[in-house]
Design an enzyme around this catalytic site. Structure first.
Site, PDB file in Angstrom:
ATOM      1  N   LEU A 158      10.785   1.066   7.412  1.00  0.00           N
ATOM      2  CA  LEU A 158      10.333   1.869   6.225  1.00  0.00           C
ATOM      3  C   LEU A 158      11.158   3.269   5.924  1.00  0.00           C
ATOM      4  O   LEU A 158      11.284   3.744   6.922  1.00  0.00           O
ATOM      5  CB  LEU A 158       8.882   2.100   6.376  1.00  0.00           C
ATOM      6  CG  LEU A 158       8.208   2.461   5.004  1.00  0.00           C
ATOM      7  CD1 LEU A 158       8.052   1.064   4.106  1.00  0.00           C
ATOM      8  CD2 LEU A 158       6.936   3.017   5.435  1.00  0.00           C
TER       9      LEU A 158
ATOM     10  N   TYR B 192       0.604  -1.132  -0.045  1.00  0.00           N
ATOM     11  CA  TYR B 192      -0.037  -0.156   0.058  1.00  0.00           C
ATOM     12  C   TYR B 192       0.909   1.328  -0.079  1.00  0.00           C
ATOM     13  O   TYR B 192       1.939   1.105   0.239  1.00  0.00           O
ATOM     14  CB  TYR B 192      -0.859  -0.108   1.191  1.00  0.00           C
ATOM     15  CG  TYR B 192      -0.278   0.141   2.516  1.00  0.00           C
ATOM     16  CD1 TYR B 192       0.515  -0.537   3.177  1.00  0.00           C
ATOM     17  CD2 TYR B 192      -0.614   1.468   3.289  1.00  0.00           C
ATOM     18  CE1 TYR B 192       1.092  -0.404   4.478  1.00  0.00           C
ATOM     19  CE2 TYR B 192      -0.014   1.693   4.470  1.00  0.00           C
ATOM     20  CZ  TYR B 192       0.739   1.109   4.892  1.00  0.00           C
ATOM     21  OH  TYR B 192       1.411   1.092   6.319  1.00  0.00           O
TER      22      TYR B 192
ATOM     23  N   HIS C 247      -0.743 -20.972  -1.166  1.00  0.00           N
ATOM     24  CA  HIS C 247       0.301 -19.875  -0.564  1.00  0.00           C
ATOM     25  C   HIS C 247       1.138 -19.495  -1.896  1.00  0.00           C
ATOM     26  O   HIS C 247       1.554 -18.320  -2.028  1.00  0.00           O
ATOM     27  CB  HIS C 247       1.237 -20.403   0.377  1.00  0.00           C
ATOM     28  CG  HIS C 247       0.547 -20.643   1.788  1.00  0.00           C
ATOM     29  ND1 HIS C 247      -0.753 -21.504   1.731  1.00  0.00           N
ATOM     30  CD2 HIS C 247       0.889 -20.161   3.053  1.00  0.00           C
ATOM     31  CE1 HIS C 247      -1.005 -21.388   3.108  1.00  0.00           C
ATOM     32  NE2 HIS C 247      -0.162 -20.584   3.788  1.00  0.00           N
TER      33      HIS C 247
ATOM     34  N   ARG D 281       8.453   4.424  -4.062  1.00  0.00           N
ATOM     35  CA  ARG D 281       8.449   3.425  -3.109  1.00  0.00           C
ATOM     36  C   ARG D 281       7.470   2.431  -3.380  1.00  0.00           C
ATOM     37  O   ARG D 281       7.676   1.232  -3.059  1.00  0.00           O
ATOM     38  CB  ARG D 281       7.917   3.808  -1.670  1.00  0.00           C
ATOM     39  CG  ARG D 281       8.316   2.870  -0.661  1.00  0.00           C
ATOM     40  CD  ARG D 281       8.082   3.647   0.679  1.00  0.00           C
ATOM     41  NE  ARG D 281       6.931   4.257   1.065  1.00  0.00           N
ATOM     42  CZ  ARG D 281       6.699   4.991   1.977  1.00  0.00           C
ATOM     43  NH1 ARG D 281       7.666   5.165   2.966  1.00  0.00           N
ATOM     44  NH2 ARG D 281       5.154   5.456   2.093  1.00  0.00           N
TER      45      ARG D 281
ATOM     46  N   LYS E  83       6.341  -1.788   1.816  1.00  0.00           N
ATOM     47  CA  LYS E  83       5.239  -1.460   2.465  1.00  0.00           C
ATOM     48  C   LYS E  83       4.197  -2.230   2.407  1.00  0.00           C
ATOM     49  O   LYS E  83       3.233  -2.051   1.607  1.00  0.00           O
ATOM     50  CB  LYS E  83       4.964   0.207   1.970  1.00  0.00           C
ATOM     51  CG  LYS E  83       3.995   0.940   2.708  1.00  0.00           C
ATOM     52  CD  LYS E  83       4.116   2.340   2.628  1.00  0.00           C
ATOM     53  CE  LYS E  83       3.031   3.124   3.319  1.00  0.00           C
ATOM     54  NZ  LYS E  83       3.259   3.381   4.761  1.00  0.00           N
TER      55      LYS E  83
ATOM     56  N   GLU F 177      11.212   2.037  14.767  1.00  0.00           N
ATOM     57  CA  GLU F 177      10.565   3.240  14.231  1.00  0.00           C
ATOM     58  C   GLU F 177       9.162   2.997  14.954  1.00  0.00           C
ATOM     59  O   GLU F 177       9.084   2.173  15.770  1.00  0.00           O
ATOM     60  CB  GLU F 177      10.379   2.997  12.634  1.00  0.00           C
ATOM     61  CG  GLU F 177       9.681   1.718  12.112  1.00  0.00           C
ATOM     62  CD  GLU F 177       9.541   1.277  10.821  1.00  0.00           C
ATOM     63  OE1 GLU F 177       9.212   2.351   9.870  1.00  0.00           O
ATOM     64  OE2 GLU F 177       9.624   0.515  10.407  1.00  0.00           O
TER      65      GLU F 177
ATOM     66  N   ARG G 256      -7.308 -20.335  -3.371  1.00  0.00           N
ATOM     67  CA  ARG G 256      -6.133 -20.017  -2.276  1.00  0.00           C
ATOM     68  C   ARG G 256      -5.184 -21.104  -2.197  1.00  0.00           C
ATOM     69  O   ARG G 256      -5.519 -22.418  -2.151  1.00  0.00           O
ATOM     70  CB  ARG G 256      -6.958 -20.305  -1.037  1.00  0.00           C
ATOM     71  CG  ARG G 256      -6.304 -19.895   0.092  1.00  0.00           C
ATOM     72  CD  ARG G 256      -6.718 -19.918   1.543  1.00  0.00           C
ATOM     73  NE  ARG G 256      -6.025 -19.209   2.931  1.00  0.00           N
ATOM     74  CZ  ARG G 256      -5.080 -19.977   3.261  1.00  0.00           C
ATOM     75  NH1 ARG G 256      -4.867 -21.342   2.867  1.00  0.00           N
ATOM     76  NH2 ARG G 256      -4.197 -19.537   4.247  1.00  0.00           N
TER      77      ARG G 256
HETATM   78  N1  PLP Z   1       6.931   3.682   9.094  1.00  0.00           N
HETATM   79  C1  PLP Z   1       6.016   2.945   9.461  1.00  0.00           C
HETATM   80  C2  PLP Z   1       6.020   1.644   9.561  1.00  0.00           C
HETATM   81  C3  PLP Z   1       4.944   3.606   8.382  1.00  0.00           C
HETATM   82  O1  PLP Z   1       3.910   2.768   8.353  1.00  0.00           O
HETATM   83  C4  PLP Z   1       4.850   4.633   8.027  1.00  0.00           C
HETATM   84  C5  PLP Z   1       3.754   5.252   7.296  1.00  0.00           C
HETATM   85  O2  PLP Z   1       2.749   4.583   7.374  1.00  0.00           O
HETATM   86  C6  PLP Z   1       6.150   5.493   8.131  1.00  0.00           C
HETATM   87  C7  PLP Z   1       7.267   4.702   8.771  1.00  0.00           C
HETATM   88  C8  PLP Z   1       6.246   6.852   7.245  1.00  0.00           C
HETATM   89  O3  PLP Z   1       6.268   6.884   6.216  1.00  0.00           O
HETATM   90  P1  PLP Z   1       5.919   7.815   5.301  1.00  0.00           P
HETATM   91  O4  PLP Z   1       6.469   8.960   5.596  1.00  0.00           O
HETATM   92  O5  PLP Z   1       6.226   7.562   4.011  1.00  0.00           O
HETATM   93  O6  PLP Z   1       4.526   8.159   5.256  1.00  0.00           O
END
Ligand code: PLP
Length: 287
Positions: free
Chosen positions: A207, A33, A102, A52, A149, A182, A100
């Site tokens: 991320l 996403y 995997h 990304r 993501k 994070e 379904r």
């Molecule tokens: N880290 C995680 C786990 C996230 O889910 C997000 C945003 O949803 C971020 C960092 C921040 O990313 P961005 O600045 O691209 O929204």
């Protein structure tokens, strides 16, 4: 007001929008996403989020559902139909619908796409930022590909719930070395005891936040000292300031960690200034 969602090629009423029960996103979290902040009806940090998105898809070998130009049009249409001036647009791409199993469908099926857009009350968000917010810490329990993501967000959802139950807005994951990785939906920053902005480097299992990247440019332009080095929970508690970045939170001052005040326990001057500078830049460069 009626809301609309884009589902696999058409806009439908939000309340009626649905995906197939054998969508691999639904059954296996086999999808990715992206979330763009929307300023003045336009996409903030558009390039970074597109780049990304392609990378997340490529890493998982999910086909691109459409090219950038077409996707920009559809995202814009989602924003327009939902009358969003200030808000967020959400895009999800799953590997598609298949019986379904995997392993990947063979032959491949078309990826499935869902887009929604919602308004955000910027005045309320500013009031929240002016007060600052708390974070709690939770053990890092996620997989080793947090650079993708992925829609597999169960640890993030559990962490966010833990934060809510403890009166905080965000949870910071802490690795086995005691270092903050994070947030559940944001990147984590402090202004350390030496006055240096600190955030974890992107070689770590996090991320690569797009807001983080733009903020790095803002910090460079402002000539502020910055170091991409991880910090411990103790360092965060002893920091002058803390804040988080993300498309949803933008730059949000953090005033407590696990209930302990950070600095004076109110939003710091650095975080407050960086929020303003980030929003100015994101608004000026939105497309
Ligand atoms: N880290 C995680 C786990 C996230 O889910 C997000 C945003 O949803 C971020 C960092 C921040 O990313 P961005 O600045 O691209 O929204």
């Amino acid at each position: 007001m009626s809301r609309y969602a884009y589902v696999n090629g058409r806009f439908v009423r939000h309340g009626q929008a649905a995906v197939h029960i054998e969508d691999r996103g639904y059954q296996l979290a086999d999808g990715v996403y992206e979330v763009w902040a929307v300023f003045d009806g336009k996409l903030a940090d558009a390039d970074g989020h597109f780049t990304r998105l392609w990378r997340s898809l490529d890493e998982l070998r999910i086909a691109h559902p459409m090219g950038r130009a077409a996707l920009t049009l559809v995202l814009g249409e989602a924003i327009r139909r939902n009358k969003v001036r200030e808000g967020l647009v959400y895009l999800q791409v799953s590997r598609g619908v298949a019986r379904r199993d995997h392993a990947f469908p063979d032959p491949p099926v078309p990826p499935a796409v869902v887009i929604t857009a919602k308004s955000v009350d910027r005045a309320a968000a500013e009031a929240k930022a002016a007060k600052g917010a708390g974070v709690v810490t939770v053990p890092e329990t996620r997989w080793s590909r947090c650079d993708i993501k992925s829609i597999g967000l169960l640890p993030n959802a559990l962490a966010k719930q833990a934060a809510r139950e403890r009166g905080a807005v965000e949870a910071w994951f802490v690795d086995e070395l005691g270092l903050v990785t994070e947030g559940a939906s944001s990147n984590a920053w402090i202004v350390d005891a030496d006055g240096v902005l600190r955030t974890r480097d992107t070689q770590a299992n996090i991320l690569r936040g797009v807001t983080r990247t733009t903020l790095m440019q803002v910090i460079g332009e402002a000539g502020l000292p910055v170091s991409e080095r991880p910090f411990t929970v103790a360092e965060a508690k002893a920091a002058k300031e803390a804040f988080i970045t993300g498309a949803g939170s933008l730059v949000l001052p953090i005033v407590s960690v696990d209930g302990a005040p950070v600095g004076d326990g109110v939003p710091g001057p650095r975080a407050t200034r960086l929020r303003r500078l980030y929003i100015e830049k994101a608004r000026a460069t939105a497309i």
